[in-house]
Design a protein around this motif. Structure first.
Motif, PDB file in Angstrom:
ATOM      1  N   VAL A  38      12.278   1.903  -1.772  1.00  0.00           N
ATOM      2  CA  VAL A  38      12.536   1.319  -0.462  1.00  0.00           C
ATOM      3  C   VAL A  38      11.760   0.015  -0.343  1.00  0.00           C
ATOM      4  CG1 VAL A  38      12.144   1.620   2.005  1.00  0.00           C
ATOM      5  CG2 VAL A  38      12.945   3.531   0.626  1.00  0.00           C
ATOM      6  N   GLU A  39      12.445  -1.026   0.069  1.00  0.00           N
ATOM      7  CA  GLU A  39      11.785  -2.322   0.262  1.00  0.00           C
ATOM      8  C   GLU A  39      11.319  -2.422   1.709  1.00  0.00           C
ATOM      9  OE1 GLU A  39      14.190  -5.509  -1.073  1.00  0.00           O
ATOM     10  OE2 GLU A  39      12.787  -7.063  -0.450  1.00  0.00           O
ATOM     11  N   VAL A  40      10.053  -2.758   1.895  1.00  0.00           N
ATOM     12  CA  VAL A  40       9.508  -2.933   3.241  1.00  0.00           C
ATOM     13  C   VAL A  40       9.330  -4.430   3.482  1.00  0.00           C
ATOM     14  CG1 VAL A  40       7.593  -2.408   4.779  1.00  0.00           C
ATOM     15  CG2 VAL A  40       8.258  -0.762   3.015  1.00  0.00           C
ATOM     16  N   HIS A  41       9.944  -4.920   4.538  1.00  0.00           N
ATOM     17  CA  HIS A  41       9.808  -6.331   4.876  1.00  0.00           C
ATOM     18  C   HIS A  41       8.761  -6.482   5.965  1.00  0.00           C
ATOM     19  CE1 HIS A  41      13.896  -6.078   3.194  1.00  0.00           C
ATOM     20  NE2 HIS A  41      13.597  -7.240   2.690  1.00  0.00           N
ATOM     21  N   ARG A  42       7.881  -7.437   5.771  1.00  0.00           N
ATOM     22  CA  ARG A  42       6.808  -7.645   6.720  1.00  0.00           C
ATOM     23  C   ARG A  42       7.003  -8.982   7.414  1.00  0.00           C
ATOM     24  NH1 ARG A  42       1.824  -9.871   5.985  1.00  0.00           N
ATOM     25  NH2 ARG A  42       0.343  -9.343   7.617  1.00  0.00           N
TER      26      ARG A  42
ATOM     27  N   TYR B 127       7.083  -4.464  10.717  1.00  0.00           N
ATOM     28  CA  TYR B 127       7.452  -3.876   9.437  1.00  0.00           C
ATOM     29  C   TYR B 127       8.845  -3.287   9.556  1.00  0.00           C
ATOM     30  CZ  TYR B 127       2.489  -4.160   8.331  1.00  0.00           C
ATOM     31  OH  TYR B 127       1.226  -4.607   8.100  1.00  0.00           O
TER      32      TYR B 127
ATOM     33  N   HIS C  76      11.031  -0.897   7.742  1.00  0.00           N
ATOM     34  CA  HIS C  76      10.858   0.097   6.687  1.00  0.00           C
ATOM     35  C   HIS C  76      11.862   1.215   6.845  1.00  0.00           C
ATOM     36  CE1 HIS C  76       8.546   3.904   5.430  1.00  0.00           C
ATOM     37  NE2 HIS C  76       9.046   3.375   4.354  1.00  0.00           N
ATOM     38  N   ASP C  77      12.770   1.294   5.866  1.00  0.00           N
ATOM     39  CA  ASP C  77      13.648   2.462   5.772  1.00  0.00           C
ATOM     40  C   ASP C  77      14.416   2.711   7.056  1.00  0.00           C
ATOM     41  OD1 ASP C  77      13.108   5.823   4.445  1.00  0.00           O
ATOM     42  OD2 ASP C  77      14.646   4.304   4.066  1.00  0.00           O
TER      43      ASP C  77
ATOM     44  N   ARG D 133       6.687  -8.807   1.336  1.00  0.00           N
ATOM     45  CA  ARG D 133       7.374  -7.532   1.210  1.00  0.00           C
ATOM     46  C   ARG D 133       6.682  -6.703   0.146  1.00  0.00           C
ATOM     47  NH1 ARG D 133      12.050  -8.539  -2.722  1.00  0.00           N
ATOM     48  NH2 ARG D 133      11.065 -10.074  -4.021  1.00  0.00           N
TER      49      ARG D 133
ATOM     50  N   TYR E 215       3.756   2.560  -5.563  1.00  0.00           N
ATOM     51  CA  TYR E 215       3.947   1.355  -4.752  1.00  0.00           C
ATOM     52  C   TYR E 215       4.033   0.134  -5.654  1.00  0.00           C
ATOM     53  CZ  TYR E 215       1.783   4.482  -1.309  1.00  0.00           C
ATOM     54  OH  TYR E 215       1.468   5.547  -0.518  1.00  0.00           O
TER      55      TYR E 215
ATOM     56  N   LEU F 236       1.258   1.251   8.583  1.00  0.00           N
ATOM     57  CA  LEU F 236       2.593   1.859   8.579  1.00  0.00           C
ATOM     58  C   LEU F 236       2.521   3.353   8.840  1.00  0.00           C
ATOM     59  CD1 LEU F 236       5.255   0.415   8.060  1.00  0.00           C
ATOM     60  CD2 LEU F 236       5.187   1.205   5.734  1.00  0.00           C
TER      61      LEU F 236
ATOM     62  N   GLU G  17       3.942   5.540  12.007  1.00  0.00           N
ATOM     63  CA  GLU G  17       4.951   6.588  11.906  1.00  0.00           C
ATOM     64  C   GLU G  17       4.493   7.893  12.503  1.00  0.00           C
ATOM     65  OE1 GLU G  17       5.940   6.521   7.813  1.00  0.00           O
ATOM     66  OE2 GLU G  17       6.899   4.572   8.062  1.00  0.00           O
TER      67      GLU G  17
END
Lengths: 272, 211
Positions: free
Chosen positions: A64-68, A80, A82-83, A125, A139, A266, A270
Motif C-alpha cells: 500500500v502506498e501512503v501519500h503524505r 496522510y 492511506h488505504d 510517500r 516498510y 498514522l 487509526e
C-alpha cells in the motif's frame, strides 16, 4: 570589415532566435510524448524493486502506498492518504479530521486533496507491505538528500521491527567511478542488517574498506547479515567520494527517523 | 573544391572505408573507446550516432542558405543538441534497459567532432539528399567501427559475445579497459591501412573533404 552593421546584427539575432524557437518547439513536443511513457516504466520498475527489497515472494502480499501531504500557511497541517482513508493531523500529531477516500491512483488522490484542501501539496510517500492476514510484512520509504552534485533519491526497506533490509538508489547525478559507486553492493550492502538504533549511532569512515570485510559485504543479503549490535556501525565510505557516501547515510538516517514518527502518527490516528 | 557533389554511392562508401571517422579521420576516439566494451553497447551507441548524424546533416542542409555565416557554429551546436536530446528521450522511453547502459554517453554525442565537422564541411554546402547520403555514410562508418571494435574487445577481453560466453576465462582483460580500447583501434587502423596498401592504393594523408 570587422564591425557589423546594425542590419547584420539584427539578421544574426533573428536567425538565432528562430533556430532556438524551433528547437524548443521540437523538444517540447517530444517531451510531451515520451515523458508519460518514462513515468510508467519508472513506476513499474519501482514496484518490482520494492517487492525485491522486501523479499516478498508470494502474491498474497499487498503493498500500500501512503501519500503524505503538508499545508503551507499559518497552521501547519499534515495529511496522510492511506488505504482509502484520509487522516489530517496538526503539527503535534493530534487528529484533526478523518475521511474515506474513494480514489486509488496517485494523480486522483492528489486531485482529491487539492479540491478539499487547496493549501496542501504532496511532500512524500512511503509504502507498507501487508501479508495475507493483514499483519505488516515490511516498510519502504522514499527519501531525497542533497549529494555532491544534485539530489540523490533512494528507497530504504525495513522489517516490521525496523531493521534495515536494504537501500537502493533510484536516481543521482554523482560522478561515475566516484560518487556513483554508492549504488554498488560494496557500499550499499553495509546498510543491510542494521537496526534503526545502530543506524542512528553509525558514522561514515573514509574508505577503503578493509580487505577482510569486502567479500562479506559484497555478498551480503538480509539473511547473511551479521547480527545487529547496540553500538553504531562503521560504514566505510567510497574512496574519493566521502561526501556522496555521507550524504546517502545522512539521507537514510533521516528517512528512517521520519518514517518512525509518521508511522506512529498514522497508528494513533487509526486508533482514535 | 567542386560544388557538384560526388555520387550518392561514393558518399556512402567513402564514410565506411576511405574516410572512416574512427579509423581514418581519427575523430571521436574517446567515446569510441569508452562505449565499445561490448558488442551490444557499441551497436546501440553507433545507431544513436547514426541517427543524430543523419538528422543533423538533413536539418542543416535544408536551412543552409538561411544560417548566417557568422553564427553557423552555434547554430550547428543547437541543431546537434536538439537531435541528441530527442534521441535521448526516445531511447529512454522505448528501450529503458539499453538506456540504462549507454544513457550517460548519449548526452556526450553533442561534443562529437565527427558530426559538427560533417556539418561544416559538407551539409552546409550541399543540398539535402547528398547531405543525407554523406551523413548516412559517416554514420554507417562510425557504426561499423563501433561494432567491429566492440565485438573484438568483448571477445578477446571478456570471452563473451553479445553477453553469450564463448570461452570460460577472460583471455586478455586489458582489452576491456580503456588502454586496450586504444590498442584495438590502433591495430584496426593498421589493418585497414595494410588492406589498402595490398590493393595498390596509396595511403591517404588525412581526413577532410576530397570533393
Amino acid at each position: 570589415m570587422s564591425t557589423l552593421s546594425r542590419r547584420e546584427m539584427a539578421v544574426i539575432t533573428l536567425c538565432l532566435a528562430v533556430v532556438c524557437l524551433i528547437a524548443g518547439l521540437i523538444l517540447g513536443i517530444t517531451y510531451r510524448i515520451t515523458e508519460p511513457v518514462k513515468q510508467e516504466i519508472a513506476a513499474k520498475n519501482e514496484s518490482v524493486l520494492i517487492s525485491q527489497m522486501l523479499g516478498l515472494s508470494s502474491t498474497d502480499n499487498r503493498v500500500v502506498e501512503v501519500h503524505r501531504f503538508a499545508s503551507t500557511g499559518d497552521t501547519p497541517q499534515f495529511g496522510y492518504a492511506h488505504d482509502g482513508r484520509w487522516l489530517l493531523v496538526d503539527e503535534n500529531g493530534a487528529v484533526v479530521a478523518q475521511e474515506t477516500i474513494d480514489v486509488t491512483t496517485a494523480d486522483e488522490i492528489t486531485a482529491w486533496v487539492s479540491a478539499r484542501y487547496p493549501t496542501m501539496h504532496l511532500v512524500g510517500r512511503f509504502f507498507i507491505a501487508y501479508q495475507a492476514d493483514n499483519s505488516v510484512a515490511g516498510y519502504v520509504t522514499e527519501g531525497v538528500q542533497q549529494g555532491f552534485k544534485a539530489h540523490i533519491r533512494f528507497l530504504v526497506a525495513l522489517t516490521p521491527d525496523f531493521t534495515l533490509r536494504g537501500v537502493e538508489v533510484l536516481s543521482h547525478e554523482e560522478d561515475p567511478g566516484l560518487g556513483a559507486e554508492i549504488t554498488q553492493p560494496l557500499f550499499k550492502n553495509q546498510f543491510i542488517g542494521l537496526s534503526a538504533s545502530a543506524l542512528e549511532k553509525s558514522r561514515v569512515e573514509k574508505g577503503p574498506m578493509p580487505d577482510a570485510n569486502m567479500a562479506q559485504v559484497i555478498g551480503r543479503t538480509f539473511e547473511t547479515a551479521p547480527a545487529a549490535t547496540g553500538d553504531g556501525a562503521t560504514i566505510y565510505g567510497v574512496t574519493g567520494a566521502t561526501i556522496s557516501s555521507r550524504s546517502l547515510v545522512e539521507g537514510v538516517k533521516k528517512s528512517v527517523g521520519h518514517l518512525q514518527h509518521r508511522l506512529s502518527v498514522l497508528s494513533h490516528g487509526e486508533q482514535s | 573544391m567542386s560544388t557538384t557533389s560526388p555520387s550518392y554511392g561514393t558518399l556512402l562508401w567513402r564514410g565506411i572505408f576511405a574516410e572512416n571517422p574512427v579509423f581514418r579521420l581519427a575523430l571521436s576516439l574517446c567515446p569510441a573507446v569508452a562505449v565499445t566494451t561490448s558488442l551490444k553497447n557499441g551497436l546501440m551507441m553507433g545507431l544513436a550516432v547514426f541517427a543524430v548524424q543523419v538528422l543533423s546533416s538533413g536539418t542543416v542542409a535544408i536551412f543552409r542558405r538561411l544560417i548566417h555565416d557568422k553564427v553557423r557554429i552555434p547554430v550547428y551546436t543547437i541543431v546537434i543538441a536538439l537531435w541528441v536530446s530527442v534521441i535521448d528521450m526516445v531511447l529512454a522511453a522505448t528501450a529503458p534497459d539499453v538506456y540504462a547502459q549507454i544513457g550517460l554517453y548519449i548526452k556526450l554525442i553533442v561534443a562529437f567532432a565527427i558530426i559538427i565537422s560533417r556539418l561544416e564541411v559538407f551539409a552546409s554546402k550541399f543540398p539535402l539528399v547528398p547531405s543525407l547520403a554523406d551523413g548516412a555514410g559517416m554514420g554507417i562508418g562510425f557504426l561499423f567501427a563501433m561494432v567491429l571494435t566492440g565485438a573484438l574487445r568483448e571477445t578477446i577481453g571478456n570471452g563473451t559475445i553479445w553477453g553469450i560466453p564463448l570461452i570460460n576465462t577472460k583471455p586478455l582483460l586489458l582489452f576491456i579497459l580503456p588502454a586496450g580500447g586504444f590498442f584495438m583501434i590502433g591495430l584496426l587502423m593498421a589493418a585497414m591501412n595494410a588492406i589498402d596498401l595490398a590493393r595498390g592504393n596509396k595511403l591517404s594523408s588525412g581526413g577532410g573533404c576530397h570533393g
